[in-house]
Scaffold this motif. Structure first.
Motif, short mmCIF file in Angstrom:
data_model
loop_
_atom_site.label_atom_id
_atom_site.label_comp_id
_atom_site.label_asym_id
_atom_site.label_seq_id
_atom_site.Cartn_x
_atom_site.Cartn_y
_atom_site.Cartn_z
N ARG A 93 25.94 47.77 9.90
CA ARG A 93 24.97 46.68 9.83
C ARG A 93 23.54 47.07 10.19
O ARG A 93 22.65 46.25 10.09
N GLY A 94 23.34 48.28 10.67
CA GLY A 94 22.00 48.72 11.02
C GLY A 94 21.73 48.68 12.52
O GLY A 94 22.53 48.16 13.28
N PRO A 95 20.60 49.23 12.92
CA PRO A 95 20.29 49.40 14.35
C PRO A 95 20.03 48.11 15.13
O PRO A 95 19.93 48.13 16.34
N ALA A 96 19.94 46.98 14.46
CA ALA A 96 19.70 45.72 15.17
C ALA A 96 20.87 45.34 16.08
O ALA A 96 20.72 44.53 16.98
N TYR A 97 22.04 45.94 15.83
CA TYR A 97 23.23 45.60 16.60
C TYR A 97 23.59 46.71 17.58
O TYR A 97 24.65 47.30 17.53
N SER A 98 22.68 46.97 18.50
CA SER A 98 22.85 48.03 19.48
C SER A 98 23.64 47.52 20.69
O SER A 98 23.97 46.34 20.78
N GLN A 99 23.91 48.44 21.61
CA GLN A 99 24.60 48.05 22.85
C GLN A 99 23.80 46.98 23.57
O GLN A 99 24.37 46.02 24.09
N SER A 100 22.48 47.13 23.60
CA SER A 100 21.66 46.14 24.32
C SER A 100 21.71 44.77 23.65
O SER A 100 21.68 43.74 24.32
N ALA A 101 21.82 44.75 22.31
CA ALA A 101 21.94 43.46 21.61
C ALA A 101 23.27 42.79 21.96
O ALA A 101 23.32 41.57 22.16
N ILE A 102 24.34 43.59 22.03
CA ILE A 102 25.65 43.05 22.40
C ILE A 102 25.59 42.51 23.83
O ILE A 102 26.07 41.42 24.12
N CYS A 103 24.96 43.26 24.71
CA CYS A 103 24.81 42.85 26.10
C CYS A 103 24.04 41.54 26.21
O CYS A 103 24.46 40.61 26.90
N ARG A 104 22.92 41.45 25.51
CA ARG A 104 22.11 40.22 25.56
C ARG A 104 22.88 39.04 25.00
O ARG A 104 22.79 37.93 25.53
N PHE A 105 23.65 39.26 23.94
CA PHE A 105 24.45 38.18 23.37
C PHE A 105 25.48 37.69 24.39
O PHE A 105 25.62 36.49 24.63
N GLU A 106 26.21 38.63 24.98
CA GLU A 106 27.25 38.24 25.94
C GLU A 106 26.68 37.52 27.15
O GLU A 106 27.32 36.62 27.70
N LYS A 107 25.47 37.88 27.56
CA LYS A 107 24.82 37.22 28.70
C LYS A 107 24.05 35.97 28.27
O LYS A 107 23.48 35.28 29.10
N LEU A 108 24.02 35.72 26.96
CA LEU A 108 23.25 34.60 26.39
C LEU A 108 21.77 34.73 26.73
O LEU A 108 21.10 33.74 26.96
N ASP A 109 21.31 35.96 26.72
CA ASP A 109 19.91 36.25 27.02
C ASP A 109 19.13 36.49 25.72
O ASP A 109 18.39 37.46 25.60
N ILE A 110 19.37 35.61 24.74
CA ILE A 110 18.69 35.68 23.45
C ILE A 110 18.37 34.27 22.98
O ILE A 110 18.89 33.30 23.53
N THR A 111 17.57 34.18 21.96
CA THR A 111 17.21 32.86 21.43
C THR A 111 18.39 32.27 20.66
O THR A 111 19.24 33.00 20.17
N PRO A 112 18.43 30.95 20.56
CA PRO A 112 19.50 30.32 19.75
C PRO A 112 19.52 30.84 18.32
O PRO A 112 20.60 31.07 17.76
N LYS A 113 18.35 31.07 17.74
CA LYS A 113 18.29 31.57 16.36
C LYS A 113 18.91 32.95 16.25
O LYS A 113 19.70 33.22 15.34
N SER A 114 18.58 33.83 17.18
CA SER A 114 19.16 35.18 17.17
C SER A 114 20.66 35.13 17.41
O SER A 114 21.42 35.86 16.76
N ALA A 115 21.08 34.26 18.32
CA ALA A 115 22.51 34.12 18.60
C ALA A 115 23.26 33.63 17.37
O ALA A 115 24.36 34.11 17.08
N SER A 116 22.65 32.71 16.63
CA SER A 116 23.33 32.18 15.44
C SER A 116 23.39 33.23 14.33
O SER A 116 24.28 33.17 13.48
N LYS A 117 22.49 34.20 14.35
CA LYS A 117 22.53 35.28 13.35
C LYS A 117 23.58 36.34 13.70
O LYS A 117 24.25 36.86 12.82
N ILE A 118 23.71 36.65 14.97
CA ILE A 118 24.63 37.71 15.37
C ILE A 118 26.08 37.20 15.45
O ILE A 118 27.02 37.96 15.25
N LYS A 119 26.27 35.92 15.70
CA LYS A 119 27.63 35.36 15.88
C LYS A 119 28.55 35.65 14.69
O LYS A 119 29.66 36.17 14.89
N PRO A 120 28.16 35.35 13.44
CA PRO A 120 29.09 35.63 12.34
C PRO A 120 29.38 37.12 12.16
O PRO A 120 30.48 37.50 11.76
#
Length: 102
Positions: free
Chosen positions: A45-72
């Protein structure tokens, strides 16, 4: 990220929150690190889905828009990971049975 509202810009925050919690628990149950998930997703999927992105998602430390993009993306990846895990377990059991027979 999370306020008292349940929906922001048409995004169900409670659904995202529940999925993030379930994703983390399932990832840990499969014995996978955030780094492993990030590396696997970066390949497909490309570099946007790094360890830090996964970490931020799990901690809910991202915007709702970003969360809705990474969820699917994470939902699809988790289904594939669970399938690979199940196949691996079936092969492991099959191998153990063959060893006992021989």
């Amino acid at each position: 990220f999370f306020q008292d509202e349940t929906t922001v810009d048409g995004i169900n925050l409670e659904e995202i929150k529940q999925f993030a919690k379930a994703f983390k628990l399932r990832r840990l149950a499969l014995g996978l690190t955030q780094t492993q998930v990030g590396q696997a997703l970066s390949v497909t999927r490309g570099p946007a889905y790094s360890q830090s992105a996964i970490c931020r998602f799990e901690k809910l430390d991202i915007t709702p828009k970003s969360a809705s993009k990474i969820k699917p993306v994470l939902e699809k990846w988790m289904k594939e990971a669970e399938l690979k895990y199940a196949i691996g377990k079936m092969l492991e059991i099959d191998f153990q049975i063959e060893e006992k027979v021989n």
